[in-house]
Design a protein around this motif. Structure first.
Motif, short mmCIF file in Angstrom:
data_model
loop_
_atom_site.label_atom_id
_atom_site.label_comp_id
_atom_site.label_asym_id
_atom_site.label_seq_id
_atom_site.Cartn_x
_atom_site.Cartn_y
_atom_site.Cartn_z
N LEU A 7 -0.13 -52.79 67.57
CA LEU A 7 0.80 -53.86 67.85
C LEU A 7 1.78 -53.67 68.83
O LEU A 7 2.15 -54.16 69.60
N THR A 8 2.42 -52.22 68.51
CA THR A 8 3.70 -51.82 69.17
C THR A 8 3.26 -51.40 70.58
O THR A 8 4.03 -51.59 71.57
N SER A 9 2.18 -50.87 70.71
CA SER A 9 1.79 -50.46 71.91
C SER A 9 1.10 -51.64 72.83
O SER A 9 1.35 -51.56 73.93
N ASP A 10 0.52 -52.52 72.30
CA ASP A 10 -0.13 -53.54 72.96
C ASP A 10 0.95 -54.72 73.38
O ASP A 10 0.44 -55.48 74.05
N ASN A 11 1.99 -55.03 72.82
CA ASN A 11 3.08 -55.79 73.07
C ASN A 11 4.49 -55.45 73.44
O ASN A 11 4.81 -54.32 72.84
N GLY A 12 5.14 -56.02 74.23
CA GLY A 12 6.52 -55.40 74.83
C GLY A 12 7.38 -55.54 73.56
O GLY A 12 8.27 -54.58 73.24
N SER A 63 15.72 -48.90 54.35
CA SER A 63 15.31 -49.44 53.27
C SER A 63 16.09 -50.62 53.26
O SER A 63 17.17 -50.74 52.60
N PRO A 64 15.68 -52.14 52.85
CA PRO A 64 14.49 -52.37 53.18
C PRO A 64 13.95 -52.35 54.66
O PRO A 64 14.72 -52.53 55.53
N PRO A 65 12.63 -52.20 54.97
CA PRO A 65 12.13 -51.74 56.46
C PRO A 65 11.94 -52.92 57.17
O PRO A 65 11.76 -52.73 58.50
N VAL A 66 12.45 -54.13 57.00
CA VAL A 66 12.35 -55.13 57.85
C VAL A 66 13.59 -56.00 57.76
O VAL A 66 14.54 -56.02 56.71
N PRO A 67 14.05 -56.41 58.92
CA PRO A 67 13.24 -56.59 60.25
C PRO A 67 13.29 -55.18 60.98
O PRO A 67 13.99 -54.46 60.88
N ALA A 68 12.07 -54.95 61.28
CA ALA A 68 11.84 -53.52 62.15
C ALA A 68 11.51 -54.05 63.47
O ALA A 68 10.30 -54.67 63.98
N VAL A 69 12.17 -53.63 64.42
CA VAL A 69 12.16 -54.29 65.94
C VAL A 69 11.89 -52.97 66.84
O VAL A 69 12.25 -52.04 66.72
N PHE A 70 10.64 -53.39 67.36
CA PHE A 70 10.22 -52.35 68.41
C PHE A 70 10.32 -52.98 69.90
O PHE A 70 9.88 -53.96 70.01
N ILE A 71 10.64 -52.22 70.89
CA ILE A 71 10.83 -52.87 72.33
C ILE A 71 10.03 -51.60 73.02
O ILE A 71 10.63 -50.48 73.00
N GLY A 72 9.10 -52.10 73.85
CA GLY A 72 8.46 -51.22 74.75
C GLY A 72 7.76 -49.91 73.98
O GLY A 72 7.80 -48.87 74.24
N GLY A 73 7.30 -50.41 72.73
CA GLY A 73 6.77 -49.47 71.88
C GLY A 73 7.53 -48.37 71.08
O GLY A 73 7.16 -47.62 70.45
N LYS A 74 9.08 -48.58 71.32
CA LYS A 74 9.69 -47.57 70.65
C LYS A 74 10.56 -48.22 69.64
O LYS A 74 10.98 -49.76 69.69
N LEU A 75 10.59 -47.74 68.27
CA LEU A 75 11.52 -48.26 67.34
C LEU A 75 12.98 -48.30 67.85
O LEU A 75 13.59 -47.47 68.01
N PRO A 93 19.55 -55.47 78.66
CA PRO A 93 18.74 -54.56 79.54
C PRO A 93 17.49 -54.07 79.06
O PRO A 93 16.50 -53.89 79.73
N LEU A 94 17.37 -53.86 77.63
CA LEU A 94 16.39 -53.18 77.09
C LEU A 94 15.12 -54.39 77.11
O LEU A 94 14.08 -54.06 77.33
N LEU A 95 15.60 -55.76 76.96
CA LEU A 95 14.80 -56.83 76.96
C LEU A 95 14.44 -57.52 78.31
O LEU A 95 13.54 -58.20 78.34
N LYS A 96 15.26 -57.05 79.19
CA LYS A 96 14.89 -57.41 80.70
C LYS A 96 13.43 -57.96 81.01
O LYS A 96 13.10 -58.94 81.52
#
Length: 102
Positions: A7-12, A63-75, A93-96
């Motif tokens: 999921l994290t590698s296939d989606n931005g 903990s708790p592990p959510v929300p867990a946000v990944f941008i560009g495949g990185k946590l 800038p990360l989301l641009k």
């Protein structure tokens, strides 16, 4: 866990959430307001949700592990990390690359 990796590698932008978590909702709304349409994966709606939660903890989510946000495949992290980046001006800038024009 392979599902998280895929999921994290296939989606931005991916946000792992729980459907009853108000902080998950707040982070998701923030991203929508910043014109980013993240993949939102509710782990409590998945039969493998418990294993995914453990895998997120192993990857460094608090903990708790959510929300867990990944941008560009990185946590990026959870609510605290996302809000710290946003308040410092470093989130946009990360989301641009993932922002929609409308």
């Amino acid at each position: 866990m392979e599902k998280i990796q895929r999921l994290t590698s296939d989606n931005g932008v991916v946000i792992f959430t729980k459907s009853t978590c108000c902080l998950c909702y707040a982070v998701t709304i923030l991203f929508h307001e910043l014109r980013v349409n993240p993949v939102v994966f509710e782990i409590d709606q998945d039969p493998e949700g418990r294993e995914m939660e453990k895998a997120l903890l192993k990857q460094g989510c608090n903990s708790p592990p959510v929300p867990a946000v990944f941008i560009g495949g990185k946590l990026v992290g959870s609510t605290n990390e996302v809000m710290t980046l946003h308040l410092s001006g470093s989130l946009i800038p990360l989301l641009k690359p993932y922002q929609s024009l409308s």
